[in-house]
Enzyme design. Structure first.
Site, PDB file in Angstrom:
ATOM      1  N   LYS A   1     -15.459 -20.603 -33.979  1.00  0.00           N
ATOM      2  CA  LYS A   1     -16.374 -21.599 -33.399  1.00  0.00           C
ATOM      3  C   LYS A   1     -16.915 -21.146 -32.046  1.00  0.00           C
ATOM      4  O   LYS A   1     -18.125 -21.158 -31.808  1.00  0.00           O
ATOM      5  CB  LYS A   1     -15.655 -22.951 -33.222  1.00  0.00           C
ATOM      6  CG  LYS A   1     -15.071 -23.532 -34.496  1.00  0.00           C
ATOM      7  CD  LYS A   1     -14.393 -24.870 -34.258  1.00  0.00           C
ATOM      8  CE  LYS A   1     -13.195 -24.817 -33.330  1.00  0.00           C
ATOM      9  NZ  LYS A   1     -12.021 -24.105 -33.850  1.00  0.00           N
TER      10      LYS A   1
ATOM     11  N   ARG B   1     -11.877 -34.026 -33.269  1.00  0.00           N
ATOM     12  CA  ARG B   1     -10.700 -33.456 -33.913  1.00  0.00           C
ATOM     13  C   ARG B   1      -9.873 -34.496 -34.645  1.00  0.00           C
ATOM     14  O   ARG B   1      -8.814 -34.172 -35.181  1.00  0.00           O
ATOM     15  CB  ARG B   1      -9.823 -32.783 -32.863  1.00  0.00           C
ATOM     16  CG  ARG B   1     -10.240 -31.367 -32.595  1.00  0.00           C
ATOM     17  CD  ARG B   1      -9.352 -30.863 -31.502  1.00  0.00           C
ATOM     18  NE  ARG B   1      -8.823 -29.564 -31.781  1.00  0.00           N
ATOM     19  CZ  ARG B   1      -9.355 -28.460 -31.260  1.00  0.00           C
ATOM     20  NH1 ARG B   1     -10.434 -28.501 -30.540  1.00  0.00           N
ATOM     21  NH2 ARG B   1      -8.799 -27.303 -31.498  1.00  0.00           N
TER      22      ARG B   1
ATOM     23  N   ARG C   1      -5.832 -11.769 -30.613  1.00  0.00           N
ATOM     24  CA  ARG C   1      -6.242 -12.314 -29.316  1.00  0.00           C
ATOM     25  C   ARG C   1      -5.027 -12.520 -28.399  1.00  0.00           C
ATOM     26  O   ARG C   1      -5.125 -12.350 -27.185  1.00  0.00           O
ATOM     27  CB  ARG C   1      -6.981 -13.645 -29.512  1.00  0.00           C
ATOM     28  CG  ARG C   1      -7.581 -14.149 -28.210  1.00  0.00           C
ATOM     29  CD  ARG C   1      -8.500 -15.315 -28.407  1.00  0.00           C
ATOM     30  NE  ARG C   1      -7.768 -16.496 -28.851  1.00  0.00           N
ATOM     31  CZ  ARG C   1      -8.341 -17.628 -29.232  1.00  0.00           C
ATOM     32  NH1 ARG C   1      -9.660 -17.735 -29.218  1.00  0.00           N
ATOM     33  NH2 ARG C   1      -7.626 -18.654 -29.615  1.00  0.00           N
TER      34      ARG C   1
ATOM     35  N   ARG D   1      -3.556 -15.753 -24.439  1.00  0.00           N
ATOM     36  CA  ARG D   1      -3.778 -17.203 -24.330  1.00  0.00           C
ATOM     37  C   ARG D   1      -2.487 -17.939 -24.694  1.00  0.00           C
ATOM     38  O   ARG D   1      -1.855 -17.605 -25.696  1.00  0.00           O
ATOM     39  CB  ARG D   1      -4.935 -17.614 -25.264  1.00  0.00           C
ATOM     40  CG  ARG D   1      -5.623 -18.894 -24.808  1.00  0.00           C
ATOM     41  CD  ARG D   1      -6.872 -19.144 -25.599  1.00  0.00           C
ATOM     42  NE  ARG D   1      -6.708 -20.298 -26.490  1.00  0.00           N
ATOM     43  CZ  ARG D   1      -7.689 -20.848 -27.191  1.00  0.00           C
ATOM     44  NH1 ARG D   1      -8.906 -20.348 -27.122  1.00  0.00           N
ATOM     45  NH2 ARG D   1      -7.468 -21.885 -27.967  1.00  0.00           N
TER      46      ARG D   1
ATOM     47  N   ARG E   1      -0.769 -25.500 -34.463  1.00  0.00           N
ATOM     48  CA  ARG E   1      -2.195 -25.865 -34.380  1.00  0.00           C
ATOM     49  C   ARG E   1      -2.790 -26.002 -35.780  1.00  0.00           C
ATOM     50  O   ARG E   1      -3.617 -26.871 -36.038  1.00  0.00           O
ATOM     51  CB  ARG E   1      -2.966 -24.804 -33.575  1.00  0.00           C
ATOM     52  CG  ARG E   1      -2.737 -24.933 -32.066  1.00  0.00           C
ATOM     53  CD  ARG E   1      -3.021 -23.640 -31.335  1.00  0.00           C
ATOM     54  NE  ARG E   1      -4.423 -23.265 -31.324  1.00  0.00           N
ATOM     55  CZ  ARG E   1      -4.857 -22.028 -31.068  1.00  0.00           C
ATOM     56  NH1 ARG E   1      -3.993 -21.051 -30.819  1.00  0.00           N
ATOM     57  NH2 ARG E   1      -6.134 -21.770 -31.060  1.00  0.00           N
TER      58      ARG E   1
HETATM   59  P1  AP5 Z   1     -12.912 -17.972 -31.600  1.00  0.00           P
HETATM   60  O1  AP5 Z   1     -14.371 -17.802 -31.637  1.00  0.00           O
HETATM   61  O2  AP5 Z   1     -12.249 -18.209 -30.287  1.00  0.00           O
HETATM   62  O3  AP5 Z   1     -12.472 -19.116 -32.623  1.00  0.00           O
HETATM   63  P2  AP5 Z   1     -12.330 -20.650 -32.371  1.00  0.00           P
HETATM   64  O4  AP5 Z   1     -12.557 -21.313 -33.685  1.00  0.00           O
HETATM   65  O5  AP5 Z   1     -13.186 -21.084 -31.214  1.00  0.00           O
HETATM   66  O6  AP5 Z   1     -10.795 -20.675 -32.019  1.00  0.00           O
HETATM   67  P3  AP5 Z   1      -9.992 -21.301 -30.833  1.00  0.00           P
HETATM   68  O7  AP5 Z   1      -8.612 -20.737 -30.976  1.00  0.00           O
HETATM   69  O8  AP5 Z   1     -10.631 -21.134 -29.523  1.00  0.00           O
HETATM   70  O9  AP5 Z   1     -10.101 -22.784 -31.323  1.00  0.00           O
HETATM   71  P4  AP5 Z   1      -9.190 -23.973 -31.173  1.00  0.00           P
HETATM   72  O10 AP5 Z   1      -9.926 -24.984 -31.937  1.00  0.00           O
HETATM   73  O11 AP5 Z   1      -7.768 -23.821 -31.521  1.00  0.00           O
HETATM   74  O12 AP5 Z   1      -9.139 -24.089 -29.590  1.00  0.00           O
HETATM   75  P5  AP5 Z   1      -9.890 -24.975 -28.542  1.00  0.00           P
HETATM   76  O13 AP5 Z   1     -10.203 -24.111 -27.406  1.00  0.00           O
HETATM   77  O14 AP5 Z   1     -10.953 -25.815 -29.146  1.00  0.00           O
HETATM   78  O15 AP5 Z   1     -12.262 -16.711 -32.332  1.00  0.00           O
HETATM   79  C1  AP5 Z   1     -10.872 -16.521 -32.404  1.00  0.00           C
HETATM   80  C2  AP5 Z   1     -10.587 -15.020 -32.431  1.00  0.00           C
HETATM   81  O16 AP5 Z   1     -11.148 -14.468 -33.610  1.00  0.00           O
HETATM   82  C3  AP5 Z   1     -11.226 -14.253 -31.254  1.00  0.00           C
HETATM   83  O17 AP5 Z   1     -10.371 -13.229 -30.850  1.00  0.00           O
HETATM   84  C4  AP5 Z   1     -12.522 -13.686 -31.860  1.00  0.00           C
HETATM   85  O18 AP5 Z   1     -12.931 -12.507 -31.222  1.00  0.00           O
HETATM   86  C5  AP5 Z   1     -12.114 -13.445 -33.301  1.00  0.00           C
HETATM   87  N1  AP5 Z   1     -13.228 -13.602 -34.252  1.00  0.00           N
HETATM   88  C6  AP5 Z   1     -14.226 -14.535 -34.212  1.00  0.00           C
HETATM   89  N2  AP5 Z   1     -15.060 -14.380 -35.257  1.00  0.00           N
HETATM   90  C7  AP5 Z   1     -14.571 -13.336 -35.995  1.00  0.00           C
HETATM   91  C8  AP5 Z   1     -14.988 -12.689 -37.206  1.00  0.00           C
HETATM   92  N3  AP5 Z   1     -16.081 -13.084 -37.870  1.00  0.00           N
HETATM   93  N4  AP5 Z   1     -14.252 -11.655 -37.651  1.00  0.00           N
HETATM   94  C9  AP5 Z   1     -13.132 -11.238 -36.974  1.00  0.00           C
HETATM   95  N5  AP5 Z   1     -12.685 -11.799 -35.817  1.00  0.00           N
HETATM   96  C10 AP5 Z   1     -13.395 -12.838 -35.339  1.00  0.00           C
HETATM   97  O19 AP5 Z   1      -8.715 -25.981 -28.164  1.00  0.00           O
HETATM   98  C11 AP5 Z   1      -7.534 -25.537 -27.522  1.00  0.00           C
HETATM   99  C12 AP5 Z   1      -6.628 -26.731 -27.272  1.00  0.00           C
HETATM  100  O20 AP5 Z   1      -7.302 -27.659 -26.392  1.00  0.00           O
HETATM  101  C13 AP5 Z   1      -6.270 -27.570 -28.511  1.00  0.00           C
HETATM  102  O21 AP5 Z   1      -5.191 -27.036 -29.237  1.00  0.00           O
HETATM  103  C14 AP5 Z   1      -5.948 -28.915 -27.853  1.00  0.00           C
HETATM  104  O22 AP5 Z   1      -4.694 -28.898 -27.245  1.00  0.00           O
HETATM  105  C15 AP5 Z   1      -7.015 -29.014 -26.757  1.00  0.00           C
HETATM  106  N6  AP5 Z   1      -8.244 -29.636 -27.247  1.00  0.00           N
HETATM  107  C16 AP5 Z   1      -9.485 -29.070 -27.341  1.00  0.00           C
HETATM  108  N7  AP5 Z   1     -10.373 -29.942 -27.851  1.00  0.00           N
HETATM  109  C17 AP5 Z   1      -9.677 -31.094 -28.077  1.00  0.00           C
HETATM  110  C18 AP5 Z   1     -10.035 -32.343 -28.621  1.00  0.00           C
HETATM  111  N8  AP5 Z   1     -11.274 -32.602 -29.058  1.00  0.00           N
HETATM  112  N9  AP5 Z   1      -9.070 -33.298 -28.702  1.00  0.00           N
HETATM  113  C19 AP5 Z   1      -7.817 -33.079 -28.258  1.00  0.00           C
HETATM  114  N10 AP5 Z   1      -7.400 -31.890 -27.750  1.00  0.00           N
HETATM  115  C20 AP5 Z   1      -8.330 -30.906 -27.668  1.00  0.00           C
END
Ligand code: AP5
Length: 192
Positions: free
Chosen positions: A13, A88, A127, A133, A144
């Site tokens: 994402k 979420r 990552r 992280r 997660r």
């Molecule tokens: P990346 O692009 O970072 O993927 P992502 O889907 O954004 O993954 P995240 O781990 O950042 O998402 P998340 O939903 O767990 O975390 P968030 O920050 O929202 O890619 C991941 C990896 O894959 C990278 O290394 C990238 O280079 C690689 N990659 C990407 N595309 C690729 C491809 N095509 N091929 C190969 N490799 C690839 O949330 C973190 C925390 O914040 C949550 O757990 C929660 O505690 C809190 N939080 C955030 N939002 C909320 C909410 N709405 N409500 C409550 N808590 C929340």
């Protein structure tokens, strides 16, 4: 263009939102990034969120909605946005609808990036090594993914039932996935 990007942790994402932002000229609003900025700045909100995030649990709906209202009060969101990481759970989906209705806006599409768990675990392990992280440890990633299945999967069904969901295969090169998203939202690049 007003987009909601959905998908499991590590589905890409954030990576794709960064590209879409440049292509569509609308801000990328990542609730994870907003929370990590609070943690890094050591604000009271950040201190509250830090342990919850490291465990891989969801931060409270109330905190998230406050952050989102604050972000949407900025003028740059008037022309559109890419929302990444929200909603979420079903309560957040309802809160988003209410917030957008208050602002006289509707989103154009909810795009779900589909990636299998095996690939997700590989990506996040990579990552963890590269960036360290806090929530990319194997235990947090497992948790997660469970939280996603239990709390976020109903949001996918909700948008599907409302005819707002577009599914995109998130496996492939960054370019391939990017072009699939553009095609899915009717913004495919045309050659001049
Ligand atoms: P990346 O692009 O970072 O993927 P992502 O889907 O954004 O993954 P995240 O781990 O950042 O998402 P998340 O939903 O767990 O975390 P968030 O920050 O929202 O890619 C991941 C990896 O894959 C990278 O290394 C990238 O280079 C690689 N990659 C990407 N595309 C690729 C491809 N095509 N091929 C190969 N490799 C690839 O949330 C973190 C925390 O914040 C949550 O757990 C929660 O505690 C809190 N939080 C955030 N939002 C909320 C909410 N709405 N409500 C409550 N808590 C929340």
């Amino acid at each position: 263009m007003r987009l909601v990007l959905l998908g499991a942790p590590g589905s890409g994402k954030g990576t794709q939102a960064a590209r879409l932002k440049d292509y569509l000229h609308v801000p990328h609003i990542s609730t994870g990034d907003l929370l990590r900025a609070e943690v890094a700045a050591g604000t009271p909100l950040g201190l509250q969120a830090k342990e919850v995030m490291a465990r891989g649990d969801l931060v409270s709906d109330e905190i998230l909605l406050g952050m989102l209202e604050d972000r949407f009060s900025r003028d740059d969101t008037k022309a559109g946005f890419i929302l990444d990481g929200y909603p979420r759970n079903l309560a957040q989906a309802a809160a988003l609808d209410a917030l957008l209705a208050k602002l006289g806006q509707k989103f154009d599409a909810a795009v779900q990036l589909e990636v299998d768990n095996e690939q997700i675990i590989d990506r996040l392990a990579g990552r963890a090594q590269a960036e360290g992280r806090a929530d990319d440890s194997p235990e947090s990633v497992r948790h997660r993914l469970n939280v996603y299945d239990q709390q976020t999967a109903p949001v996918i069904k909700f948008y599907r039932d409302h005819g707002q969901l577009t599914i995109v295969d998130g496996v492939g090169t960054l370019d391939e996935v990017f072009h699939r998203i553009l095609a899915a939202i009717g913004q495919a690049q045309t050659t001049a």
